[in-house]
Design a protein around this motif. Structure first.
Motif, PDB file in Angstrom:
ATOM      1  N   MET A 109       3.986  15.346   2.173  1.00  0.00           N
ATOM      2  CA  MET A 109       4.780  14.308   1.517  1.00  0.00           C
ATOM      3  C   MET A 109       4.888  13.086   2.436  1.00  0.00           C
ATOM      4  N   LYS A 110       4.702  11.931   1.877  1.00  0.00           N
ATOM      5  CA  LYS A 110       4.796  10.703   2.660  1.00  0.00           C
ATOM      6  C   LYS A 110       6.257  10.271   2.770  1.00  0.00           C
ATOM      7  N   PRO A 111       6.643   9.772   3.945  1.00  0.00           N
ATOM      8  CA  PRO A 111       8.038   9.325   4.080  1.00  0.00           C
ATOM      9  C   PRO A 111       8.325   8.128   3.178  1.00  0.00           C
ATOM     10  N   ILE A 112       9.486   8.141   2.588  1.00  0.00           N
ATOM     11  CA  ILE A 112       9.957   6.987   1.824  1.00  0.00           C
ATOM     12  C   ILE A 112      11.271   6.603   2.480  1.00  0.00           C
ATOM     13  N   THR A 113      11.206   5.570   3.319  1.00  0.00           N
ATOM     14  CA  THR A 113      12.359   5.242   4.158  1.00  0.00           C
ATOM     15  C   THR A 113      13.582   4.854   3.342  1.00  0.00           C
ATOM     16  N   THR A 114      13.382   4.211   2.202  1.00  0.00           N
ATOM     17  CA  THR A 114      14.549   3.841   1.396  1.00  0.00           C
ATOM     18  C   THR A 114      15.263   5.081   0.884  1.00  0.00           C
ATOM     19  N   ASP A 115      14.493   6.070   0.420  1.00  0.00           N
ATOM     20  CA  ASP A 115      15.100   7.318  -0.063  1.00  0.00           C
ATOM     21  C   ASP A 115      15.769   8.072   1.080  1.00  0.00           C
ATOM     22  N   ILE A 116      15.133   8.077   2.264  1.00  0.00           N
ATOM     23  CA  ILE A 116      15.724   8.743   3.423  1.00  0.00           C
ATOM     24  C   ILE A 116      17.066   8.096   3.766  1.00  0.00           C
ATOM     25  N   ASN A 139      12.685  12.895  19.082  1.00  0.00           N
ATOM     26  CA  ASN A 139      13.282  12.304  17.883  1.00  0.00           C
ATOM     27  C   ASN A 139      12.200  12.239  16.801  1.00  0.00           C
ATOM     28  N   TRP A 140      12.614  12.185  15.551  1.00  0.00           N
ATOM     29  CA  TRP A 140      11.645  12.077  14.464  1.00  0.00           C
ATOM     30  C   TRP A 140      11.503  10.623  14.031  1.00  0.00           C
ATOM     31  N   ILE A 141      10.259  10.209  13.857  1.00  0.00           N
ATOM     32  CA  ILE A 141       9.927   8.857  13.399  1.00  0.00           C
ATOM     33  C   ILE A 141       9.440   8.964  11.963  1.00  0.00           C
ATOM     34  N   TYR A 142       9.991   8.129  11.097  1.00  0.00           N
ATOM     35  CA  TYR A 142       9.572   8.031   9.706  1.00  0.00           C
ATOM     36  C   TYR A 142       9.240   6.564   9.452  1.00  0.00           C
ATOM     37  N   ALA A 143       8.023   6.280   8.992  1.00  0.00           N
ATOM     38  CA  ALA A 143       7.618   4.892   8.778  1.00  0.00           C
ATOM     39  C   ALA A 143       6.897   4.745   7.445  1.00  0.00           C
ATOM     40  N   ASP A 144       7.141   3.623   6.807  1.00  0.00           N
ATOM     41  CA  ASP A 144       6.383   3.245   5.616  1.00  0.00           C
ATOM     42  C   ASP A 144       6.455   1.726   5.489  1.00  0.00           C
ATOM     43  N   ALA A 145       6.044   1.205   4.357  1.00  0.00           N
ATOM     44  CA  ALA A 145       5.978  -0.246   4.174  1.00  0.00           C
ATOM     45  C   ALA A 145       7.346  -0.923   4.283  1.00  0.00           C
ATOM     46  N   SER A 162      15.227   9.418  13.766  1.00  0.00           N
ATOM     47  CA  SER A 162      16.248  10.425  13.525  1.00  0.00           C
ATOM     48  C   SER A 162      16.338  11.368  14.720  1.00  0.00           C
ATOM     49  N   ASP A 163      17.555  11.786  15.042  1.00  0.00           N
ATOM     50  CA  ASP A 163      17.746  12.725  16.143  1.00  0.00           C
ATOM     51  C   ASP A 163      17.070  14.065  15.869  1.00  0.00           C
ATOM     52  N   GLU A 164      16.846  14.379  14.581  1.00  0.00           N
ATOM     53  CA  GLU A 164      16.207  15.642  14.227  1.00  0.00           C
ATOM     54  C   GLU A 164      15.359  15.455  12.983  1.00  0.00           C
ATOM     55  N   PRO A 211      15.679  17.324   6.497  1.00  0.00           N
ATOM     56  CA  PRO A 211      15.234  18.181   5.401  1.00  0.00           C
ATOM     57  C   PRO A 211      14.725  17.353   4.225  1.00  0.00           C
ATOM     58  N   GLY A 212      13.596  17.744   3.691  1.00  0.00           N
ATOM     59  CA  GLY A 212      13.047  17.063   2.522  1.00  0.00           C
ATOM     60  C   GLY A 212      12.344  15.759   2.828  1.00  0.00           C
ATOM     61  N   ALA A 213      12.313  15.354   4.069  1.00  0.00           N
ATOM     62  CA  ALA A 213      11.663  14.066   4.395  1.00  0.00           C
ATOM     63  C   ALA A 213      10.306  14.299   5.014  1.00  0.00           C
TER      64      ALA A 213
END
Length: 166
Positions: free
Chosen positions: A1-8, A147-153, A159-161, A164-166
Motif C-alpha cells: 500500500m502506498k502512503p497517503i499522507t493526508t489520510d495518515i 523513525n518511520w518516514i511516509y512520503a507522497d506528493a 513517525s516515532d513508530e 497501523p494501516g499506513a
C-alpha cells in the motif's frame, strides 16, 4: 500500500498533537520514479560531503529511507544519478535530503523515492566527514534512526513508530 499522507494525518490527529507524528516543512521536491514511499529511517548528518551517503547506499537498504541532514546547503549536490542507481540496486525505499541532488534525468529513472530541497550541478567534497545513525534536525522535524518516514506528493511525515494501516 502506498502512503497517503493526508489520510495518515487525518487518522492520527492525536499523534500530530503530541509530536509523535511530525510533518517536514513543505518545499521538498520530488525526484526518482516513486512518488510515494515509506520505511524506517537510517540517518546521516553531513555537510557538503557525500562520502557517507555513498557508504550507506552501498549497504543493503532493506526497504529503509535514508534521511540525510546536509545542513540545508545549496552549494553542492549530495545525491546524483550513480547514487540513485546504487540505492535502487541495494533495496532502499527512498532518500530524503536536506540539501541538493543532481543528475535529475538519471534520478527520474531510478525506482526509488527521492526528496530534496533543490538541484545543484556541482558534486560534493569527499572527506569522509559526517555522522551516521544520529538524531538529525530536518526542516520542520527531528528524525531519529528507526523513525518511520511516509512520503507522497502532499508531503513527508516522520513517525516515532510504524503506523497501523499506513
Amino acid at each position: 500500500m502506498k502512503p497517503i499522507t493526508t489520510d495518515i494525518c487525518d487518522a492520527n490527529e492525536a499523534r500530530l498533537a503530541d509530536g509523535s507524528l511530525r510533518v517536514l516543512t513543505p518545499g521538498f521536491l520530488h525526484f526518482g520514479k516513486r512518488v510515494a514511499f515509506a520505511g524506517p529511517a537510517a540517518t546521516l548528518k553531513v555537510f557538503e560531503d557525500n562520502s557517507l551517503v555513498r557508504a550507506a547506499l552501498e549497504s543493503p537498504g532493506e526497504g529503509k529511507v535514508l534521511v540525510v541532514d546536509g545542513g540545508g546547503s545549496m552549494r553542492c549536490a549530495l545525491v546524483g544519478g550513480m547514487l540513485g542507481v546504487l540505492a535502487e540496486k541495494n533495496g532502499w525505499a527512498g532518500i530524503v535530503v536536506n540539501g541538493c541532488v543532481r543528475d535529475t534525468d538519471e534520478l527520474k529513472t531510478c525506482d526509488i523515492g527521492i526528496r530534496a530541497l533543490g538541484v545543484h550541478p556541482q558534486k560534493s567534497q569527499k572527506r569522509n566527514v559526517g555522522q551516521p545513525d544520529v538524531t538529525v534536525q530536518m526542516p520542520g522535524a527531528v528524525v531519529r534512526p528507526g523513525n518511520w518516514i511516509y512520503a507522497d506528493a502532499d508531503g513527508v511525515l516522520v513517525s516515532d513508530e510504524k503506523l497501523p494501516g499506513a
